[in-house]
Design an enzyme around this catalytic site. Structure first.
Site, mmCIF file in Angstrom:
data_model
loop_
_atom_site.group_PDB
_atom_site.id
_atom_site.type_symbol
_atom_site.label_atom_id
_atom_site.label_comp_id
_atom_site.label_asym_id
_atom_site.label_seq_id
_atom_site.Cartn_x
_atom_site.Cartn_y
_atom_site.Cartn_z
ATOM 1 N N LYS A 36 0.991 -1.219 -0.234
ATOM 2 C CA LYS A 36 0.068 0.091 0.017
ATOM 3 C C LYS A 36 0.992 1.409 0.005
ATOM 4 O O LYS A 36 0.314 2.500 -0.222
ATOM 5 C CB LYS A 36 -0.969 0.121 1.289
ATOM 6 C CG LYS A 36 -1.946 -1.088 1.134
ATOM 7 C CD LYS A 36 -2.698 -1.178 2.355
ATOM 8 C CE LYS A 36 -3.832 -2.209 2.153
ATOM 9 N NZ LYS A 36 -3.503 -3.645 1.778
ATOM 10 N N LYS A 48 3.306 4.672 5.454
ATOM 11 C CA LYS A 48 4.282 3.677 5.139
ATOM 12 C C LYS A 48 5.085 4.018 4.276
ATOM 13 O O LYS A 48 6.499 3.718 4.417
ATOM 14 C CB LYS A 48 3.415 2.407 4.745
ATOM 15 C CG LYS A 48 2.772 1.675 6.081
ATOM 16 C CD LYS A 48 3.823 0.797 6.809
ATOM 17 C CE LYS A 48 3.160 0.072 7.598
ATOM 18 N NZ LYS A 48 4.069 -0.774 8.548
ATOM 19 N N ASN A 85 -0.481 -9.007 1.339
ATOM 20 C CA ASN A 85 -1.408 -9.369 2.277
ATOM 21 C C ASN A 85 -0.715 -10.689 2.798
ATOM 22 O O ASN A 85 -0.376 -11.535 1.941
ATOM 23 C CB ASN A 85 -2.769 -9.714 1.767
ATOM 24 C CG ASN A 85 -3.322 -8.222 1.682
ATOM 25 O OD1 ASN A 85 -4.008 -7.353 2.321
ATOM 26 N ND2 ASN A 85 -3.632 -8.017 0.124
ATOM 27 N N LEU A 87 -2.186 -14.489 4.352
ATOM 28 C CA LEU A 87 -3.349 -15.187 4.458
ATOM 29 C C LEU A 87 -3.934 -15.603 5.950
ATOM 30 O O LEU A 87 -2.690 -16.123 6.593
ATOM 31 C CB LEU A 87 -3.428 -16.471 3.781
ATOM 32 C CG LEU A 87 -3.662 -16.196 2.172
ATOM 33 C CD1 LEU A 87 -3.265 -17.473 1.313
ATOM 34 C CD2 LEU A 87 -5.009 -15.847 1.955
ATOM 35 N N GLY A 88 -4.795 -15.292 6.582
ATOM 36 C CA GLY A 88 -5.135 -15.607 7.640
ATOM 37 C C GLY A 88 -4.642 -14.480 9.015
ATOM 38 O O GLY A 88 -5.026 -14.948 10.232
ATOM 39 N N SER A 89 -3.888 -13.575 8.708
ATOM 40 C CA SER A 89 -3.380 -12.629 9.525
ATOM 41 C C SER A 89 -4.584 -11.659 10.126
ATOM 42 O O SER A 89 -5.686 -11.805 9.393
ATOM 43 C CB SER A 89 -2.470 -11.959 9.147
ATOM 44 O OG SER A 89 -2.744 -10.966 8.032
ATOM 45 N N VAL A 93 -8.757 -11.153 4.626
ATOM 46 C CA VAL A 93 -10.160 -11.227 4.267
ATOM 47 C C VAL A 93 -10.654 -12.640 4.322
ATOM 48 O O VAL A 93 -11.924 -13.183 4.507
ATOM 49 C CB VAL A 93 -10.388 -11.020 2.668
ATOM 50 C CG1 VAL A 93 -9.511 -11.847 2.006
ATOM 51 C CG2 VAL A 93 -11.760 -10.666 2.205
ATOM 52 N N ARG A 184 -13.854 0.852 -0.855
ATOM 53 C CA ARG A 184 -14.154 2.043 0.095
ATOM 54 C C ARG A 184 -13.340 3.151 -0.247
ATOM 55 O O ARG A 184 -12.297 3.030 -1.099
ATOM 56 C CB ARG A 184 -13.848 1.425 1.514
ATOM 57 C CG ARG A 184 -14.630 0.207 1.833
ATOM 58 C CD ARG A 184 -14.234 -0.276 2.977
ATOM 59 N NE ARG A 184 -12.980 -1.393 2.633
ATOM 60 C CZ ARG A 184 -12.246 -2.233 3.339
ATOM 61 N NH1 ARG A 184 -12.637 -2.303 4.552
ATOM 62 N NH2 ARG A 184 -11.582 -3.044 2.802
#
Length: 269
Positions: A36, A48, A85, A87-89, A93, A184
């Site tokens: 990002k 960041k 991203n 996964l699962g953090s 999502v 968003r």
């Protein structure tokens, strides 16, 4: 939604941590960044990116000190790692989709075309540790560059949602409805790992690439961060975002909002 707190945490917090590392003679500090930070449309990404710039400038500053005083001098290595991203953090999502499927739906997706980079927790942790090992012994031409994890190809979030529904033994749009909610504010359709002006380069590890980012002058950047800290103390979000946009040219900032009485009162006090 809270740009002042975003600045204080991601930018000033990083600077405070870096200062403590230098003072204590820490061997290496690893700054974990995000995809990002590339062409950021939101405060999170812009802060960041600014923290990336600060850590890069510190790395080059420490290298100059070593060259001036001799390579044997104690110095802190500042290592920046950027990836997408996990996964699962927390905030992923995947747990959200699992909860929505367990509740019988609907599963919410922002846009049919939205995509993101994903990797597992194990992959992310191992590559961060690899980047740290490389950064501690980095040659001069790698200093100040960003280690970017190889995230593979981006994944369509719609495909991920449909697959998770099928793995639960259900049928998308038959047993579980998929609802599109719209992007968003400050959200991109597709994330990027490299800026157009960053030349991707191979590293000494196949799972890591180097981003040759635009280096900022340490003294100029430090003055900018001082100003950002002073402005954050006023609580004026619009002015903080405006300065953030000047320090991070890729970030355009939110639409200008009229100054509120609360902000004027804070500035006066």
């Amino acid at each position: 939604a809270n740009p002042v707190e975003g600045v204080l945490t991601n930018v000033i917090g990083t600077r405070n941590t870096a200062a403590a590392c230098r003072k204590a003679g820490v061997k290496a500090m690893v700054f974990v960044s995000s995809d990002k930070a590339v062409n950021p449309p939101n405060v999170m990404g812009a802060t960041k990116r600014l923290a990336e710039s600060y850590c890069q400038s510190l790395a080059l500053q420490e290298q100059k000190k070593a060259q001036r005083l001799g390579d044997a001098v104690e110095r802190t290595r500042f290592i920046t790692v950027r990836f997408g991203n996990v996964l699962g953090s927390t905030g992923s999502v995947v747990p959200l989709f699992q909860r929505q499927i367990a509740a019988g739906g609907p599963v919410t997706v922002t846009d049919a075309k939205v995509s993101r980079f994903f990797m597992t927790v194990r992959e992310a942790v191992e590559l961060i540790l690899q980047a740290t090992a490389l950064g501690v012994d980095a040659p001069a031409d790698e200093t100040g560059k960003i280690y970017v994890l190889d995230m593979g190809q981006p994944v369509l979030i719609l495909d991920l949602a449909q697959q998770m529904i099928r793995l639960a033994g259900l049928r998308p749009e038959k047993d579980i409805e998929i609802v599109f909610t719209g992007l968003r504010a400050g959200e991109k359709l597709h994330e990027e790992l490299f800026h157009a002006q960053e030349t991707p380069m191979p590293s000494r590890h196949p799972g890591l690439r180097l981003a040759a980012s635009r280096a900022s002058d340490f003294e100029v950047l430090s003055r900018g961060l001082d100003e950002l800290l002073d402005l954050s103390a006023t609580g004026d979000s619009a002015e903080v975002c405006a300065l953030l946009a000047r320090l991070v040219p890729e970030y355009q900032g939110p639409p200008q909002q009229p100054e509120t009485n609360v902000n004027r009162d804070r500035a006066a006090s």
